[in-house]
Design a protein around this motif. Structure first.
Motif, mmCIF file in Angstrom:
data_model
loop_
_atom_site.group_PDB
_atom_site.id
_atom_site.type_symbol
_atom_site.label_atom_id
_atom_site.label_comp_id
_atom_site.label_asym_id
_atom_site.label_seq_id
_atom_site.Cartn_x
_atom_site.Cartn_y
_atom_site.Cartn_z
ATOM 1 N N GLN A 36 -8.614 -11.669 28.819
ATOM 2 C CA GLN A 36 -9.681 -11.895 29.783
ATOM 3 C C GLN A 36 -9.034 -12.074 31.156
ATOM 4 O OE1 GLN A 36 -12.830 -11.687 29.073
ATOM 5 N NE2 GLN A 36 -12.763 -11.746 26.823
ATOM 6 N N TRP A 37 -9.227 -11.095 32.039
ATOM 7 C CA TRP A 37 -8.470 -11.094 33.289
ATOM 8 C C TRP A 37 -8.968 -12.109 34.313
ATOM 9 C CZ3 TRP A 37 -3.950 -9.298 32.759
ATOM 10 C CH2 TRP A 37 -3.699 -8.286 31.822
ATOM 11 N N ASP A 38 -10.072 -12.770 34.018
ATOM 12 C CA ASP A 38 -10.506 -13.861 34.890
ATOM 13 C C ASP A 38 -10.024 -15.216 34.375
ATOM 14 O OD1 ASP A 38 -12.071 -13.961 32.638
ATOM 15 O OD2 ASP A 38 -13.986 -14.181 33.690
ATOM 16 N N SER A 39 -9.137 -15.182 33.386
ATOM 17 C CA SER A 39 -8.627 -16.417 32.788
ATOM 18 C C SER A 39 -7.720 -17.165 33.759
ATOM 19 C CB SER A 39 -7.849 -16.093 31.508
ATOM 20 O OG SER A 39 -7.190 -17.243 31.011
ATOM 21 N N GLU A 40 -7.752 -18.473 33.673
ATOM 22 C CA GLU A 40 -6.913 -19.304 34.540
ATOM 23 C C GLU A 40 -5.444 -19.260 34.145
ATOM 24 O OE1 GLU A 40 -8.329 -23.288 34.778
ATOM 25 O OE2 GLU A 40 -10.343 -22.722 35.457
ATOM 26 N N ILE A 41 -5.116 -18.718 32.977
ATOM 27 C CA ILE A 41 -3.711 -18.722 32.561
ATOM 28 C C ILE A 41 -2.841 -17.862 33.463
ATOM 29 C CG2 ILE A 41 -4.369 -19.114 30.149
ATOM 30 C CD1 ILE A 41 -3.444 -16.234 29.587
ATOM 31 N N ILE A 42 -3.429 -16.963 34.262
ATOM 32 C CA ILE A 42 -2.611 -16.101 35.123
ATOM 33 C C ILE A 42 -2.455 -16.673 36.529
ATOM 34 C CG2 ILE A 42 -3.337 -14.071 33.820
ATOM 35 C CD1 ILE A 42 -5.103 -13.288 36.192
ATOM 36 N N HIS A 43 -3.086 -17.791 36.826
ATOM 37 C CA HIS A 43 -3.132 -18.286 38.202
ATOM 38 C C HIS A 43 -1.778 -18.745 38.715
ATOM 39 C CE1 HIS A 43 -7.770 -19.060 38.365
ATOM 40 N NE2 HIS A 43 -7.452 -17.825 38.034
ATOM 41 N N ASN A 44 -0.901 -19.222 37.856
ATOM 42 C CA ASN A 44 0.389 -19.747 38.315
ATOM 43 C C ASN A 44 1.556 -18.815 37.991
ATOM 44 O OD1 ASN A 44 -0.738 -22.203 39.291
ATOM 45 N ND2 ASN A 44 -0.805 -22.992 37.197
ATOM 46 N N LEU A 45 1.264 -17.581 37.659
ATOM 47 C CA LEU A 45 2.318 -16.647 37.267
ATOM 48 C C LEU A 45 3.218 -16.291 38.450
ATOM 49 C CD1 LEU A 45 0.441 -14.094 34.957
ATOM 50 C CD2 LEU A 45 1.851 -16.048 34.274
ATOM 51 N N THR A 46 4.511 -16.211 38.159
ATOM 52 C CA THR A 46 5.463 -15.628 39.104
ATOM 53 C C THR A 46 5.966 -14.275 38.604
ATOM 54 O OG1 THR A 46 7.324 -16.815 38.071
ATOM 55 C CG2 THR A 46 6.225 -17.889 39.922
ATOM 56 N N VAL A 47 5.839 -14.031 37.298
ATOM 57 C CA VAL A 47 6.256 -12.762 36.693
ATOM 58 C C VAL A 47 5.125 -12.250 35.810
ATOM 59 C CG1 VAL A 47 7.897 -11.623 35.146
ATOM 60 C CG2 VAL A 47 8.693 -13.420 36.703
ATOM 61 N N LEU A 48 4.730 -10.993 36.022
ATOM 62 C CA LEU A 48 3.684 -10.369 35.205
ATOM 63 C C LEU A 48 4.130 -8.958 34.851
ATOM 64 C CD1 LEU A 48 0.878 -10.376 33.921
ATOM 65 C CD2 LEU A 48 -0.066 -9.638 36.128
ATOM 66 N N ASP A 49 4.166 -8.673 33.562
ATOM 67 C CA ASP A 49 4.620 -7.374 33.061
ATOM 68 C C ASP A 49 3.557 -6.846 32.101
ATOM 69 O OD1 ASP A 49 6.072 -5.166 32.373
ATOM 70 O OD2 ASP A 49 7.844 -6.238 31.690
ATOM 71 N N LEU A 50 2.944 -5.712 32.437
ATOM 72 C CA LEU A 50 1.853 -5.149 31.655
ATOM 73 C C LEU A 50 2.228 -3.756 31.164
ATOM 74 C CD1 LEU A 50 -1.089 -6.114 34.063
ATOM 75 C CD2 LEU A 50 -0.207 -7.428 32.115
ATOM 76 N N LEU A 51 2.035 -3.515 29.865
ATOM 77 C CA LEU A 51 2.357 -2.206 29.277
ATOM 78 C C LEU A 51 1.248 -1.789 28.313
ATOM 79 C CD1 LEU A 51 5.217 -4.102 29.196
ATOM 80 C CD2 LEU A 51 6.144 -1.848 28.699
ATOM 81 N N TRP A 52 0.964 -0.494 28.311
ATOM 82 C CA TRP A 52 0.051 0.107 27.350
ATOM 83 C C TRP A 52 -1.302 -0.603 27.304
ATOM 84 C CZ3 TRP A 52 1.465 4.757 26.333
ATOM 85 C CH2 TRP A 52 2.810 5.088 26.176
#
Length: 356
Positions: free
Chosen positions: A231-247
């Motif tokens: 769920q891309w509106d999730s708060e778990i991504i708010h403090n990310l410094t590294v994000l790696d997305l594949l497939w």
């Protein structure tokens, strides 16, 4: 006595480790320690007596316990960083040096924080117990893939799940048929999780979205998703410094932009082998990523990549090379040779990272 305890003893050394069927087993000495000590001749010139005396005089045995622990930790760090299940083989081997080493290792929780799915049940249970309240680094990389979820894998997931308040890092790479069991364990908050790598070894261009940790993982700073969408509106991504997305298949470029607009601390972004159905439009959001230093983008066609880059506003002179190159193209300042630069190339570091 626990099989993992090679020595709970007063002997100078113990050679009690053996491997059977790939699992770690420890052979207990045949006779009780008291009996073995009783049979040692008391004569000061006897070989056992001299061995004990020589062992006690070694400089390493004069180190304070906390210094000895640091020596052991350094040894494990230098020699066992990538050993996986071999980590506890070596650690338990060190505990067989003598009773003092055994006691230091047994009573030092930092040495027992690696929880690996390829270790035996006994090792997993002992590590969870001896790690006490320390944070855990969990690895789920099965060495054998079968259609059905193996009983041992389910045991492992069930064993680590109650300790979610201690999860620090989790690296999970499983086939698609196992992912349901993993995701079921990731549905509740993980308050101390800092890094998550989640790989579905089979799925390409995932469209199904999962709600990880109920949106609650406040310390999460590094997230890798391969064949798994969230769920891309999730708060778990708010403090990310590294994000790696594949497939991952996104319904639109706007969906990516909306997610990234909440990642104001992002420093490294890699989008590889992903796709989008609908590109951004003039009404799509323009986002800023002021901390971004490394960028790699592969959304398929070059037009989709350029369309995505055009939605990131960054006027810094040290912006990622992709953004600098795209800025020049839009201003019409590129030479004929530069105009055809593939926006996926990035810096040399970006290219190297894309091959990891």
């Amino acid at each position: 006595m626990n099989q993992i305890d090679t020595v709970g003893r007063d002997l100078p050394s113990c050679n009690a480790i053996k491997t059977a069927g790939g699992d770690l087993n420890v052979r207990e000495l045949d006779n009780p320690v008291d009996n073995q000590v009783r049979f040692i001749p008391a004569h000061p010139s006897s070989e056992p007596y001299l061995l004990i005396k020589q062992n006690a005089e070694l400089p390493v045995h004069s180190l304070p316990p906390e210094v000895l622990l640091q020596v052991i930790c350094l040894h494990m760090l230098l020699h066992c960083e990538n050993l996986g299940k071999g980590y506890y083989h070596r650690l338990i081997g060190l505990s067989g040096v003598c009773s003092r080493w055994y006691n230091v290792i047994r009573d030092s929780p930092p040495l027992w924080t690696r929880i690996h799915a390829s270790d035996s049940r006994e090792v997993v249970e002992t590590a969870l117990q001896r790690s006490s309240s320390h944070l855990l680094d969990i690895t789920l990389h099965p060495t054998l893939y079968v259609e059905e979820v193996p009983a041992y894998f389910q045991f492992f997931v069930n064993a680590v799940r109650p300790h979610r308040d201690r999860w620090r890092t989790m690296n999970c790479m499983v086939p698609a048929t196992w992912m349901g069991s993993v995701l079921a364990a990731l549905g509740e908050p993980a308050p101390k999780l800092e890094s998550l790598l989640l790989v579905d070894g089979d799925t390409m261009y995932c469209t199904r979205k999962f709600d990880l940790f109920g949106g609650k993982a406040p310390r999460l700073t590094s997230l890798t998703l391969n064949g798994v969408s969230i769920q891309w509106d999730s708060e778990i991504i708010h403090n990310l410094t590294v994000l790696d997305l594949l497939w991952i298949h996104f319904t639109s470029t706007d969906a990516i932009l909306q997610a990234l607009s909440n990642c104001t601390q992002l420093q490294r972004l890699r989008i590889r082998h992903c796709a989008t159905t609908n590109m951004a439009t003039p009404s799509s959001p323009i986002i800023q990523l002021p901390q971004l230093s490394s960028l790699y983008v592969d959304l398929g066609p070059q037009a989709a990549i350029d369309n995505f880059l055009d939605q990131i506003e960054d006027d810094r002179d040290d912006a990622p090379s992709l953004l600098l190159a795209r800025r020049k193209q839009r201003r019409g300042t590129c030479g004929a040779d530069d105009a055809g630069v593939d926006a996926r190339e990035g810096t040399l570091d970006d290219v190297l990272m894309s091959n990891e």
